[in-house]
Structures are given as structure tokens and as C-alpha cells.
Design a protein around this motif. Structure first.
Motif, PDB file in Angstrom:
ATOM      1  N   HIS A 206      -9.017  52.271  84.955  1.00  0.00           N
ATOM      2  CA  HIS A 206      -7.698  52.636  85.480  1.00  0.00           C
ATOM      3  C   HIS A 206      -7.804  53.818  86.448  1.00  0.00           C
ATOM      4  O   HIS A 206      -8.500  54.804  86.170  1.00  0.00           O
TER       5      HIS A 206
ATOM      6  N   THR B 116      -0.182  65.088  78.502  1.00  0.00           N
ATOM      7  CA  THR B 116      -0.128  63.875  77.689  1.00  0.00           C
ATOM      8  C   THR B 116      -0.886  64.018  76.377  1.00  0.00           C
ATOM      9  O   THR B 116      -0.418  63.567  75.325  1.00  0.00           O
TER      10      THR B 116
ATOM     11  N   ASP C 134      -6.350  51.738  77.872  1.00  0.00           N
ATOM     12  CA  ASP C 134      -5.108  51.128  78.348  1.00  0.00           C
ATOM     13  C   ASP C 134      -3.893  51.924  77.899  1.00  0.00           C
ATOM     14  O   ASP C 134      -2.959  52.154  78.677  1.00  0.00           O
ATOM     15  N   GLU C 135      -3.888  52.334  76.634  1.00  0.00           N
ATOM     16  CA  GLU C 135      -2.735  53.046  76.080  1.00  0.00           C
ATOM     17  C   GLU C 135      -2.538  54.395  76.746  1.00  0.00           C
ATOM     18  O   GLU C 135      -1.420  54.758  77.145  1.00  0.00           O
TER      19      GLU C 135
ATOM     20  N   ALA D 110      -3.696  55.356  79.662  1.00  0.00           N
ATOM     21  CA  ALA D 110      -3.361  55.149  81.069  1.00  0.00           C
ATOM     22  C   ALA D 110      -1.875  54.870  81.238  1.00  0.00           C
ATOM     23  O   ALA D 110      -1.231  55.359  82.179  1.00  0.00           O
ATOM     24  N   SER D 111      -1.305  54.084  80.331  1.00  0.00           N
ATOM     25  CA  SER D 111       0.123  53.768  80.400  1.00  0.00           C
ATOM     26  C   SER D 111       0.963  55.030  80.232  1.00  0.00           C
ATOM     27  O   SER D 111       1.939  55.247  80.972  1.00  0.00           O
ATOM     28  N   GLU D 112       0.596  55.884  79.274  1.00  0.00           N
ATOM     29  CA  GLU D 112       1.318  57.137  79.063  1.00  0.00           C
ATOM     30  C   GLU D 112       1.207  58.049  80.285  1.00  0.00           C
ATOM     31  O   GLU D 112       2.191  58.671  80.710  1.00  0.00           O
TER      32      GLU D 112
ATOM     33  N   ARG E 235       0.619  57.175  83.385  1.00  0.00           N
ATOM     34  CA  ARG E 235       1.354  56.620  84.536  1.00  0.00           C
ATOM     35  C   ARG E 235       2.846  56.934  84.432  1.00  0.00           C
ATOM     36  O   ARG E 235       3.510  57.141  85.459  1.00  0.00           O
ATOM     37  N   ASN E 236       3.384  56.947  83.230  1.00  0.00           N
ATOM     38  CA  ASN E 236       4.793  57.308  83.070  1.00  0.00           C
ATOM     39  C   ASN E 236       5.050  58.720  83.589  1.00  0.00           C
ATOM     40  O   ASN E 236       6.051  58.979  84.275  1.00  0.00           O
TER      41      ASN E 236
END
Length: 464
Positions: free
Chosen positions: A99, A116, A279-280, A282-284, A286-287
Motif C-alpha cells: 500500500h 493512528t 490492509d487494516e 492502511a485503511s485506517e 487512508r481515512n
């Protein structure tokens, strides 16, 4: 003609200069007034009033014709621009991370990452955290703990990898703190606050193995990853025949992600990124990126910035460039050592670090000897460096003052900017100040912020 092949001991700049920028010459009297108006803080000087600017190597380098041509052909689409995918491809090729989260510079990547993952009471170990990294960690309520090997605090030591992390101290920190209170283990390559010293591949691998053992994520602060790869190639057994690109890939293969200021070994004027595999997470991230930087396919960068970084990451790994880059730093270091000036040995990849504690033993750390010597360089020769000492690192989270581990003046070389004559002049200025060092006095801070005070504090000189 039957001629023998010519072999030169001279390492020349692996580029031609096609555009020049004039510099302004000032008198010593003018510089004295300018320094006073700036509150005796070189950060507050106007760049036009500096002859040789070694304040930082961040974003100050000269970009190549290929970078400029890529910028002209960039895609400025808000979402899904081709320039983003070019950058993503380059980052994945070099780091292997899944990512990519682009940011306007490295400290934005740090902000997203530590906001984060870090919480009050956490401990984040590293070899040595740099100033903005430390500030972001402490802003989140965590502790930034430095665990560099003992030689990393000994300027005269010639250990080839003084940026290495102390593995025994790392394991003790894990045991004492508890795995649940360590959200990540970091390592900085090269170790900026410790004199630009490299980290060995063996040490990176060992830190990675310990992180895996305790199931703790391992991230690299990769600002000068290419320079670190070159030191591994030239100093560590088993890598002399490897390409810097392949060495860099191996370094990153041991980690779960990295933060990057592309203003350093991205060879660009602006830009940075966070790259990682989770993945998890990266999602946080990106928010938060959308909230603080921008849409995930541009973050804080324009398309032309992403083009410049995508090309620059490869140019930073070019062997001819790295050979010239590292030798330029060593050239200045050799001249200063020959003059008897104490510096951090061996010279690192992006800067020469002067040991102000040894140069100015009559000035106590709480009167900021490195700051004093740095100001003298500007006053005498129009040279601007930066203090890496008690002004930068002395103020503790509870507001108390503590002498820094070392008192250094960092002279950071912008990439592909200065020629040998500039370096020869620089050496003359440093030697001249050194010979008059007994005339220098300390400083006191009269105003400044509580965080990252060195950027904007105002000081006054004390009587020598």
C-alpha cells in the motif's frame, strides 16, 4: 594507437550543469546585522542572505532533466491520475510494500502513522528518532526511545555502522515495557541525529527477527535509504558486488512498512509517503489521509511532484551518483580532520557533523556550543548549517532541560548543487572559525515554542 586504459583517482560530478542560480555576497558587517535581526537563529535568515546553504539536504537538491520532463507530462487528475500509479509502481518495485499513501512530505506521513497507532503510555523504540519523528510520537502521548549502540554516541569512533540499534537494549525495552505497549519498532536509515551514520543489513535483519519474535510491527524511516544501501555495499561483507537497488530491496524486505521524506533520497523538492503491507492499518491511515492531506491517489502532492519522486527514487540508487555523493562528504571531512577539527567519524552520507562539544569545551551544553559555532560560520563566511544538540533535543516533555547526547553542527549537502570550489571555500571558513574558537561565547533562549523550538526560537549571545 595502443594506449593503456586511463584510470583516475578523481571522482567527478556524474552530471552536466545546464542552469545556474546566482548567489549574493554579503559583508561580515551585513551578516552581523542580519543575524541579530533573525534573533540569532539561522532558520530565520532569508535564503538570499546565505552564500552556502547547508541548513538541510531536504528538498534543496537539483532535479534532473528526466524529472523535469516527467513533471511536464504529469497527470493532475483529482482521482486515479496516471502520475500516482507511476509513483506507486516505483515504490512497490523498490520497497515491495503493498500500500502507498502519498503525503506532501515525510512529517505528514509520520503524523498519519503515529496518530493512528500510538497511544498515551506507549513506547516506540528506534536507533535514534529525528526531531519531527520524536515530536509526533510525543504529541500522541507516547515515548520516543533511542537505543543506538554505544559507538553511536562516540563521535571519534570509526565503527562502520554507528547507526545500528542496540539489540540487548531493544529486548530489555520489550520485556520492561510489555509487547502491548510497543505499537511499532522503528529504525532510521541513515541515522541523521547520530551523524548520518548507516545501519548494517545484519542489524536490520536482527531487529526484524526480534520484532517477529514478539509480533511487533517493524518500520523503517527511509529518508536516506539509498545512501544507507551504498554504505552496506562498500562496508559490509558480502555486498560489494550487489547493486544499490537490490540492496535496498533486501533492506525493505525485512520490514512491514516505511515512512519516507522524498525530499531526501526521493531527489525531489517536495513529497513523501507512508508505505506498508497491512490492509487494516492502511485503511485506517487512508481515512486520516483524506482528512489531513487529500484524496488517496494524490495525498499532499500534485501530479508533477509524484512524477519527480517516481524518477528520483531510481536516480538516488544510481551507483555513479552515490559514489560521487558519498565522496563529496568525505572530501570535506578529510580536509577538516587534517586541520585538527573534531568531526563525527567516519563521515556519513549526507552531511559532515562537527563535534562542538570538543571544539568549544568552555561553553557548557546549556549555553548551546553547537549553536554558537554554527552562528559563527554564518557571521564569518555566510555559511548556514544546523545545530543538532541541546537546543534541538534538550527540552524534555515535562518542560525540563537536559543536555543532548552530543553537540553537533550538521552541514547537510543539497544533492547535485555545490561544486568542489564551494566545498574548498566552506573548509576555509570552518577552519578559520575553529582557529578563533576561544573568542566564541554561549547563547540563551529568550523566546520560543515548547515543541520543535529550534525552528523559531529567538536567542541572545552571552559574553564570551
Amino acid at each position: 594507437m595502443k594506449l593503456k586504459e586511463f584510470e583516475s583517482d578523481t571522482i567527478i560530478e556524474p552530471f552536466r550543469i545546464r542552469s545556474v542560480e546566482p548567489v549574493r555576497f554579503t559583508t561580515m558587517e551585513e551578516r552581523a546585522q542580519l543575524l541579530k535581526e533573525a534573533g540569532f537563529n539561522p532558520f530565520l535568515l532569508k535564503a538570499d542572505d546565505v552564500l552556502i546553504d547547508l541548513l538541510t539536504d531536504s528538498g534543496t537538491g537539483a532535479m534532473s532533466s528526466k524529472q523535469w520532463s516527467g513533471m511536464i507530462a504529469s497527470d493532475e487528475s483529482y482521482a486515479g491520475s496516471s502520475s500516482f500509479y507511476k509513483l506507486e509502481s516505483a515504490v512497490r518495485d523498490i520497497t515491495g510494500f503493498k500500500h502507498l499513501i502519498p503525503t506532501h512530505q515525510g512529517r505528514a506521513a509520520e503524523n498519519i502513522f503515529f496518530t493512528t497507532i500510538a497511544r498515551e503510555g506507549d513506547v516506540i523504540p528506534s536507533n535514534t528518532h529525528f526531531d519531527t519523528t520524536r515530536a509526533h510520537i510525543e504529541h500522541a502521548g507516547a515515548e520516543a526511545r533511542d537505543l543506538v549502540i554505544a559507538e553511536g554516541h562516540q563521535p571519534e569512533s570509526r565503527h562502520p555502522f554507528k547507526g545500528n540499534m542496540d539489540l540487548a537494549k531493544l529486548e530489555k525495552t520489550i520485556h520492561d515495557t510489555g509487547v502491548d505497549n510497543i505499537p511499532v519498532i522503528m529504525i532510521t536509515v541513515t541515522n541523521n541525529s547520530g551523524g548520518g551514520q548507516p545501519v548494517s543489513m545484519d542489524n536490520i535483519r536482527s531487529v526484524s527477527e526480534m520484532a517477529r519474535k514478539y509480533d511487533i510491527p517493524f518500520f523503517i524511516d527511509a529518508c536516506r535509504f539509498a545512501e544507507n544501501a551504498w554504505f552496506i555495499k562498500t562496508r559490509e561483507e558480502g555486498f560489494s558486488g550487489e547493486k544499490p537497488l537490490d540492496i535496498a530491496r533486501k533492506m525493505f524486505s525485512y520490514a512491514d512498512g516505511c515512512t519516507m521524506s522524498a525530499k531526501k533520497d526521493g531527489m525531489a523538492n517536495i513529497g513523501g509517503f507512508l508505505a506498508l503491507n497491512s490492509d487494516e492499518l492502511a485503511s485506517e491511515c487512508r481515512n486520516l489521509e483524506i482528512l489531513t492531506e487529500g484524496f488517496p491517489t494524490y495525498g499532499g502532492m500534485a501530479g508533477y511532484d509524484m512524477e519527480a519522486v517516481a524518477q528520483g527514487l531510481y536516480e538516488a540508487l544510481d551507483s555513479d551518483y552515490l559514489r560521487y555523493r558519498i565522496r563529496s562528504i568525505a572530501y570535506l571531512g578529510d580536509k577538516l580532520s587534517d586541520a585538527g577539527i573534531p568531526i563525527v567519524q567516519p563521515t556519513g552520507g549526507h552531511a559532515v557533523y562537527l563535534d562542538a562539544r570538543k571544539i568549544l569545551p568552555h561553553i557548557p551544553p546549556t549555553q548551546y556550543p553547537a549553536w554558537s559555532f554554527n552562528n559563527a560560520l554564518y557571521l564569518l563566511g555566510g555559511v548556514r548549517g544546523v545545530e543538532i544538540g541541546t537546543v534541538m533535543f534538550g527540552r524534555q516533555p515535562d518542560g525540563s532541560e537536559k543536555p543532548a547526547a552530543m553537540e553537533l553542527v550538521r552541514l547537510a549537502f543539497p544533492r547535485r548543487v555545490y561544486t568542489q570550489s564551494h566545498v574548498d571555500y566552506l573548509a576555509e571558513v570552518i577552519i578559520s572559525v575553529f582557529r578563533q574558537r576561544e573568542q566564541l561565547g554561549g547563547y540563551k533562549i529568550v523566546s520560543g515554542p515548547t515543541v520543535l523550538r529550534h525552528f523559531s526560537a529567538r536567542l541572545e549571545p552571552l559574553d564570551p
